[in-house]
Design a protein around this motif. Sequence first.
Motif, PDB file in Angstrom:
ATOM      1  N   ALA A  65      19.457 127.850  36.383  1.00  0.00           N
ATOM      2  CA  ALA A  65      19.076 128.806  37.274  1.00  0.00           C
ATOM      3  C   ALA A  65      19.401 128.991  38.589  1.00  0.00           C
ATOM      4  O   ALA A  65      19.415 130.021  39.136  1.00  0.00           O
ATOM      5  N   ALA A  66      19.187 127.661  39.023  1.00  0.00           N
ATOM      6  CA  ALA A  66      19.637 127.545  40.557  1.00  0.00           C
ATOM      7  C   ALA A  66      21.172 127.857  40.651  1.00  0.00           C
ATOM      8  O   ALA A  66      21.512 128.640  41.684  1.00  0.00           O
ATOM      9  N   ALA A  67      21.871 127.667  39.725  1.00  0.00           N
ATOM     10  CA  ALA A  67      23.322 127.806  39.901  1.00  0.00           C
ATOM     11  C   ALA A  67      23.639 129.308  39.785  1.00  0.00           C
ATOM     12  O   ALA A  67      24.438 129.939  40.368  1.00  0.00           O
ATOM     13  N   VAL A  68      22.868 129.975  38.954  1.00  0.00           N
ATOM     14  CA  VAL A  68      23.009 131.520  38.775  1.00  0.00           C
ATOM     15  C   VAL A  68      22.622 132.151  40.077  1.00  0.00           C
ATOM     16  O   VAL A  68      23.377 132.947  40.618  1.00  0.00           O
ATOM     17  N   ILE A  69      21.702 131.707  40.714  1.00  0.00           N
ATOM     18  CA  ILE A  69      21.001 132.416  41.852  1.00  0.00           C
ATOM     19  C   ILE A  69      22.202 132.127  43.079  1.00  0.00           C
ATOM     20  O   ILE A  69      22.285 132.996  44.021  1.00  0.00           O
ATOM     21  N   ALA A  70      22.673 130.820  42.902  1.00  0.00           N
ATOM     22  CA  ALA A  70      23.628 130.823  44.122  1.00  0.00           C
ATOM     23  C   ALA A  70      24.946 131.566  43.818  1.00  0.00           C
ATOM     24  O   ALA A  70      25.774 131.726  44.913  1.00  0.00           O
ATOM     25  N   ALA A  71      25.142 132.013  42.828  1.00  0.00           N
ATOM     26  CA  ALA A  71      26.225 132.620  42.403  1.00  0.00           C
ATOM     27  C   ALA A  71      26.213 134.359  42.557  1.00  0.00           C
ATOM     28  O   ALA A  71      26.990 134.915  42.294  1.00  0.00           O
ATOM     29  N   LEU A  72      25.099 134.717  42.827  1.00  0.00           N
ATOM     30  CA  LEU A  72      24.463 136.096  42.869  1.00  0.00           C
ATOM     31  C   LEU A  72      25.451 136.600  44.369  1.00  0.00           C
ATOM     32  O   LEU A  72      25.683 136.011  45.229  1.00  0.00           O
ATOM     33  N   PRO A  73      26.022 137.834  44.107  1.00  0.00           N
ATOM     34  CA  PRO A  73      26.913 138.568  45.003  1.00  0.00           C
ATOM     35  C   PRO A  73      26.128 138.909  46.271  1.00  0.00           C
ATOM     36  O   PRO A  73      24.991 139.170  46.313  1.00  0.00           O
ATOM     37  N   ALA A  74      26.862 138.820  47.385  1.00  0.00           N
ATOM     38  CA  ALA A  74      26.385 139.091  48.818  1.00  0.00           C
ATOM     39  C   ALA A  74      26.833 140.249  49.275  1.00  0.00           C
ATOM     40  O   ALA A  74      28.184 140.754  48.967  1.00  0.00           O
ATOM     41  N   GLY A  75      26.295 140.830  50.427  1.00  0.00           N
ATOM     42  CA  GLY A  75      27.202 141.923  51.407  1.00  0.00           C
ATOM     43  C   GLY A  75      27.265 143.035  50.466  1.00  0.00           C
ATOM     44  O   GLY A  75      28.243 143.802  50.657  1.00  0.00           O
ATOM     45  N   GLY A  76      26.462 143.686  49.609  1.00  0.00           N
ATOM     46  CA  GLY A  76      26.697 144.741  48.844  1.00  0.00           C
ATOM     47  C   GLY A  76      27.507 144.877  47.598  1.00  0.00           C
ATOM     48  O   GLY A  76      27.721 145.922  47.014  1.00  0.00           O
ATOM     49  N   GLU A  77      28.075 143.617  47.700  1.00  0.00           N
ATOM     50  CA  GLU A  77      29.025 143.372  46.300  1.00  0.00           C
ATOM     51  C   GLU A  77      28.378 143.614  44.944  1.00  0.00           C
ATOM     52  O   GLU A  77      26.999 143.151  45.035  1.00  0.00           O
ATOM     53  N   ARG A  78      28.978 143.740  43.968  1.00  0.00           N
ATOM     54  CA  ARG A  78      28.371 143.786  42.505  1.00  0.00           C
ATOM     55  C   ARG A  78      29.304 142.905  41.683  1.00  0.00           C
ATOM     56  O   ARG A  78      30.467 142.746  41.778  1.00  0.00           O
ATOM     57  N   VAL A  79      28.644 142.449  40.562  1.00  0.00           N
ATOM     58  CA  VAL A  79      29.249 141.469  39.535  1.00  0.00           C
ATOM     59  C   VAL A  79      28.500 141.817  38.181  1.00  0.00           C
ATOM     60  O   VAL A  79      27.544 142.079  38.127  1.00  0.00           O
ATOM     61  N   ASP A  80      29.465 141.689  37.364  1.00  0.00           N
ATOM     62  CA  ASP A  80      29.041 142.048  35.668  1.00  0.00           C
ATOM     63  C   ASP A  80      28.478 140.635  35.404  1.00  0.00           C
ATOM     64  O   ASP A  80      28.679 139.652  35.722  1.00  0.00           O
ATOM     65  N   ARG A  81      27.465 141.048  34.714  1.00  0.00           N
ATOM     66  CA  ARG A  81      26.407 140.075  34.102  1.00  0.00           C
ATOM     67  C   ARG A  81      26.979 139.084  33.327  1.00  0.00           C
ATOM     68  O   ARG A  81      26.676 137.882  33.376  1.00  0.00           O
ATOM     69  N   ARG A  82      27.999 139.200  32.613  1.00  0.00           N
ATOM     70  CA  ARG A  82      28.633 138.533  31.678  1.00  0.00           C
ATOM     71  C   ARG A  82      29.691 137.675  32.471  1.00  0.00           C
ATOM     72  O   ARG A  82      29.852 136.476  31.988  1.00  0.00           O
TER      73      ARG A  82
END
Length: 549
Positions: A289-306
């Motif tokens: 869970a900590a690794a997922v939160i650390a990998a969340l996109p920043a600065g208005g960027e987006r990422v696919d969940r998979r």
Amino acid sequence: MLAAQTSTRTAARLTGIARSTAHRRFRTPQACAPTSRPAPANRLSDAERAHVLAVLDSDRFVDTTPTEAFATLLDEGVYLASISTLSRRVPHARPRAPPAARRHRAGGGVTALDGTCPWCGANCDGIDFRTVRGPHIDWIWQQLADIGDRRGYRDLASGTATVTAPSSRAERAAALGLLGGRSPRSGQKIRVNLADLTARLTAHHPRLTPGMVAAHVIEQSLGERVRDKARRHDALAQLRQQAVEAFDRIPGPAPVHPDMAIVWPALQRTGWISRLIGMDDGRLLIDQAAAVIAALPAGGERVDRRRLADGVTRFPHALDTGPLPGLVLAILTAAGAVQAGLPPRAAWAAVGVDCDDLTGGLLALGIYPAGWSIPADAVVTLPPRELARCAWPAPSGPGGCVFVTENPSVVTAAADRVAAAAETADAVRLLCTVGTPSALEIAAIGRLADAGWLIAARADFDQAGLQHVAALLKGVPAARPWRMGAADYEASLATTPVDDRTRLRPGALPATSWDPALRHAMEYCGLAAYEESLIETLLVDLTNGSTPE
């Protein structure tokens, strides 16, 4: 001669011997011819009895009841003997040797290979507990067992304990030999000196203690409650420390940095901590869970969940369902990064994660993004990927209206109407959310209003439908309800057969700010009503291109 002149009654009175006793003593026993019971036709042979005993004495069945052994073998297609035969243990065969793993003793309990009883924690082999326990006296041991379990005191050989006398006189009298003193009253509190009680027990066996007897009465080890609490406390401390270390490792540029002083109590209130402690991989889930939160996109960027899941866990579907996505969203909600109560798709979207932006979205009939050329009666799906970036055409004149509905059945009926009457093609403009709209869908509908379109929204008359309309009216302030008043609800009920009506859950309806009378009417009737019951009226509005004033 004296005996001949004295009657049996007089002799019995003089000697104090009962007449029945005298008659038995002087009666001459008659010899009975010995009889032999015929052997039953289905009697086991010596070889069969030996085989049955070998199976029951095996390591597999040595500690099971005959009924359990019978059922297990029968499930495997093996009929060894009847349950009654197994229960008799085939008495004509050789004497049974004690099982190798452990053996049952008089008075209860089992002994492990090292001689330690798992109940009392001592070597109690050879102790007959029946001399100090029984149906009328077990109440003492049951209460002492509860005290020992709460105190974590296994022997109960010193100090004092307070027990309550039962209502049964026989049970209170049976305890005098152990407790001493007078017979207590029903409900009386009795202060037991455990050292004195231990001394009375050692008269029966030198190794006996109150804790041993209590453990054998309840057939479990004393102090488990205290030890479980201590183990849980240690596991909780270790899990929290690991969570603190895991979230401290989140790098500075990450958009979310959960504060454990705030997040941890929230996870405890929502039951997540108890779930993690009970999981074999609870600590691994914290790290992931900590690794997922650390990998969340920043600065208005987006990422696919998979792609996010694959980058963290090497499994693209790890964030689709299961405890990991639930834990991540719970942490983000507690940290304030996600609004509480959002659907999972909307919650992920709030932190820049797209849940498969090619499926879902809005069904569209007669209103399409600018630059699209679609046949008039064609229904297309506008996926989230297109809704996030599409621009809408402006209306050709004032009063242009786009209708928004919840159910695809309304879109189907409208498309059929357009196909049958081509002159209605220019008037019908309909979007369908196929359930509760996401934040992305509401934003796309809001851009329609910004382009100059009137927005008319409706849904089913039930809890989800009211929430649907409320969300649209809040997200698109210029929108207005479409046949979502109290009178429309009553008209919808009138066309619904009695046998097809669905009860509403009491007290679950949200506020209907656009028409407070609607909620009162729905609570009074207690019935749901669906869009299909007003389908003809809705089609008239669609072909007219406007809602009733």
